[in-house]
Structures are given as C-alpha cells and as structure tokens.
Scaffold this motif. Sequence first.
Motif, mmCIF file in Angstrom:
data_model
loop_
_atom_site.group_PDB
_atom_site.id
_atom_site.type_symbol
_atom_site.label_atom_id
_atom_site.label_comp_id
_atom_site.label_asym_id
_atom_site.label_seq_id
_atom_site.Cartn_x
_atom_site.Cartn_y
_atom_site.Cartn_z
ATOM 1 N N PHE A 180 35.139 41.435 38.989
ATOM 2 C CA PHE A 180 35.948 40.414 39.665
ATOM 3 C C PHE A 180 37.335 40.343 39.027
ATOM 4 C CE2 PHE A 180 31.643 39.255 40.662
ATOM 5 C CZ PHE A 180 31.697 38.733 41.951
ATOM 6 N N ALA A 227 31.074 29.722 37.334
ATOM 7 C CA ALA A 227 31.312 31.165 37.436
ATOM 8 C C ALA A 227 30.023 31.909 37.803
ATOM 9 C CB ALA A 227 31.854 31.689 36.103
ATOM 10 N N LYS A 243 38.816 38.755 44.258
ATOM 11 C CA LYS A 243 39.637 37.858 43.455
ATOM 12 C C LYS A 243 38.991 36.476 43.372
ATOM 13 C CE LYS A 243 44.088 40.106 44.323
ATOM 14 N NZ LYS A 243 45.471 39.934 44.834
ATOM 15 N N VAL A 244 39.208 35.842 42.215
ATOM 16 C CA VAL A 244 38.641 34.517 41.956
ATOM 17 C C VAL A 244 39.759 33.617 41.448
ATOM 18 C CG1 VAL A 244 36.958 33.216 40.623
ATOM 19 C CG2 VAL A 244 36.399 35.521 41.404
ATOM 20 N N VAL A 270 29.608 31.676 41.529
ATOM 21 C CA VAL A 270 30.562 32.521 42.250
ATOM 22 C C VAL A 270 30.135 33.985 42.158
ATOM 23 C CG1 VAL A 270 32.933 33.388 42.272
ATOM 24 C CG2 VAL A 270 32.502 30.929 42.017
ATOM 25 N N TYR A 310 37.089 27.927 42.058
ATOM 26 C CA TYR A 310 36.521 26.855 41.239
ATOM 27 C C TYR A 310 37.549 25.739 41.145
ATOM 28 C CZ TYR A 310 34.786 24.484 36.978
ATOM 29 O OH TYR A 310 34.348 23.569 36.069
ATOM 30 N N SER A 365 28.598 35.621 45.737
ATOM 31 C CA SER A 365 29.596 36.392 46.482
ATOM 32 C C SER A 365 28.974 37.651 47.066
ATOM 33 C CB SER A 365 30.769 36.770 45.570
ATOM 34 O OG SER A 365 31.449 35.618 45.128
ATOM 35 N N PHE A 397 33.407 35.452 33.311
ATOM 36 C CA PHE A 397 33.825 36.668 34.018
ATOM 37 C C PHE A 397 34.255 37.763 33.053
ATOM 38 C CE2 PHE A 397 34.121 33.865 37.765
ATOM 39 C CZ PHE A 397 33.409 34.663 38.665
ATOM 40 N N GLY A 418 36.163 33.701 45.621
ATOM 41 C CA GLY A 418 35.654 32.533 44.924
ATOM 42 C C GLY A 418 36.751 31.599 44.482
ATOM 43 N N MET A 469 40.356 37.897 38.028
ATOM 44 C CA MET A 469 40.754 36.509 37.853
ATOM 45 C C MET A 469 42.247 36.349 38.173
ATOM 46 S SD MET A 469 38.272 34.476 36.951
ATOM 47 C CE MET A 469 39.420 33.166 36.608
ATOM 48 N N MET A 505 33.993 32.466 51.398
ATOM 49 C CA MET A 505 34.413 32.164 50.033
ATOM 50 C C MET A 505 33.442 31.184 49.372
ATOM 51 S SD MET A 505 38.183 31.253 48.636
ATOM 52 C CE MET A 505 38.399 29.798 49.640
#
Length: 344
Positions: A221, A178, A190-191, A181, A254, A185, A214, A252, A223, A278
Amino acid sequence: MRRPTIADLAEAANVGISTVDRVLNGRDPVRPQTAERVLEAAERIGFHGVTAIRRRLENEKPVMKFGFLLKQSHRKLYQMWAEVLTKAAETYPDAHGRAIVRFVDELAPENTANAMLALSRDVDAIGVITSDHPQINHAVDGLEAEGIPVFTMISDLSAPGRAGYVGNDNVKKGRTAAWFVANMSRRPGKVAVFVGSHRYLSQELGETGFRSFFRESGAEFQMMETMVTLEEPDIAYDITRRLLQTEPDLVGLYVAGGGITGVMRALREDGSPVAKQMIVVGHELTNETRAGLAEGVIKVVLSHPARMLADTLVRAMAEAVQTNRSPTVSQHTLPFEIFTAANI
C-alpha cells in the motif's frame, strides 16, 4: 421469625458492633465504603433500620461540582458527551454530583485556556477535551498548583500538572484501523489519513499506529501525506471530493480526527466505483456514523465506550478531590468498541 439485631448486622457486614452503631446514629464518621457495606448487609438480611441507614448515608454525601470543558457546541458528538458526562456526574454514588458543562466554539488555544480558568472558579475538578499547546498546558499546571485537578479525556496533554487521562490506547486504535483497511481492500492502492489538528495527541498517536502497521505489514500500500481538517466537516468534504476526483487508486481512508460527516457527504454525492469500494474507518458511534455504517458509506467505527468513559472519568475526578493525590499522573486506558454494519 426473629428480627435481625445489630449484632446480626455487624456479622453480616463483617464489621464491629461499634461500627454499625456509628452508621446507625451518625456519632462518628465512617468510611463511605464501610457504610455502603453495612447498608448492603442490612438490605440482604432484612434489618428493620435499613431506611434510616439509607437516608443517613444519602444526607452525609458531600456535594461535588464536576466541570467539563468540551469543544464546538454545534457538533452532535459533543452534545452527546455533554449528556453522558452530566448523567455520570449526577449518578455518582459517593457524592451529590453536579455537572457544569461548557463549550469552546473557537478552538484557539488562548480561548481554551481562558475557558478552563473561568470554569475552575465554579467547580472542584475539570475534565477537558483539547489540543496539546503551551498556553493550555500552562493553564493546567497553574490550576494544579491551586488545587484544581484537571483530567484529560479522549486526547491527553503533555502538561506535567494534569491529574490523569481517561481514554483509549490510540496507537493500538490506529493500528486496528490500518488492519481493517489492509484486510478489507479488494486490491492494494493509496491510503489517506485525516486529522483535525496535529496538536491533538490522540490523533497524532492514531496516525502513528496507522502508518506503523503499513510499514510493518502493508508495504504494497502507498501512504499519502496526512491531511488536516481543522475539525470542520466542510473542510473534510472538500478534501475528500478532491481525492475522489484526482486519486483513482485510493482504496482506504482513516479519519482519525473530526470531519467524518463531511467525508460521508462527499462519498454519497460522488457515487463512483472508488467511493463505493473505499474502506473508510472513523471514530465514535453517533447517529450520523451509525447511518453511514448502515448505508455502507463507511465500513468501520472505532468508538470509546461512552458510559464507561464518563463513569471512569467522574470517579477519577472525585477521588482526586477527596484525597491528596500523588504526583503520578493516573492513566485509565479503556478498550475501544468496534462497530460495522453487522453489529450496530
């Protein structure tokens, strides 16, 4: 020049003359660590019987069969683990190690449980990568009762009977993903998170750490709901393509579980500004993820130190076999390695 005597060797090894005599003649057992210390001292001072000591210690080593149960034989990641674990078993210094590696291609819990039970008939201890499920935990507890220690690697289990865990701190790993990201960024957005299955504790903890970061440090951000790849690259490919087509604010991703090759394929094919910008963070440095880093398709890989993990696991398995282990589960938390295009 005077040849070193037994008394000289005893002094160099910081042991008694009688201990050196036992090592030289094999009359009575000597602790492996003590015998190794005598051998090291003999080599250091040029003792004339060093070859005989080395041969005797080698012959006295026990034969130990290390069983490893891995997933999906067609995936290069698990082929890599098979090679590394086999080498660690065969080079384990305190025994004549033999590695027996088997794979579970169909990941249903009963398949893993049955494979574990079958493997236990041929080995002294088991190392396994698997999901946390009652059927699997029941098998682990049953093997513990039979004197077969079972160690988890990479992802732990909740089975009380497991002998130990060797792997990363996965909450910290998720928080690190995280951090990358959030800090790489170009703008908030949005992640997303991919897991192979919610039953892999390593992935669940990685997701927890990722979301926790986050909530604490990245409120700008957004999620998204976690998405499941079932450890299949094709499913990860389809999900990634859909996200790229429907989420222009995606910044982002993960990939906490399997499927990173599918993600990379979707990103390469898409070629949109969203795909190019991204920040994608994945796990385990393989030939595929190394290529992804070099191309810039993925930005960061958080990886287990493969040889360190294999050596630690083999030693823990051997010690559990050779000693009456305590009921306490042994935890071997290893540092994870961080790779980017700059250091591969």
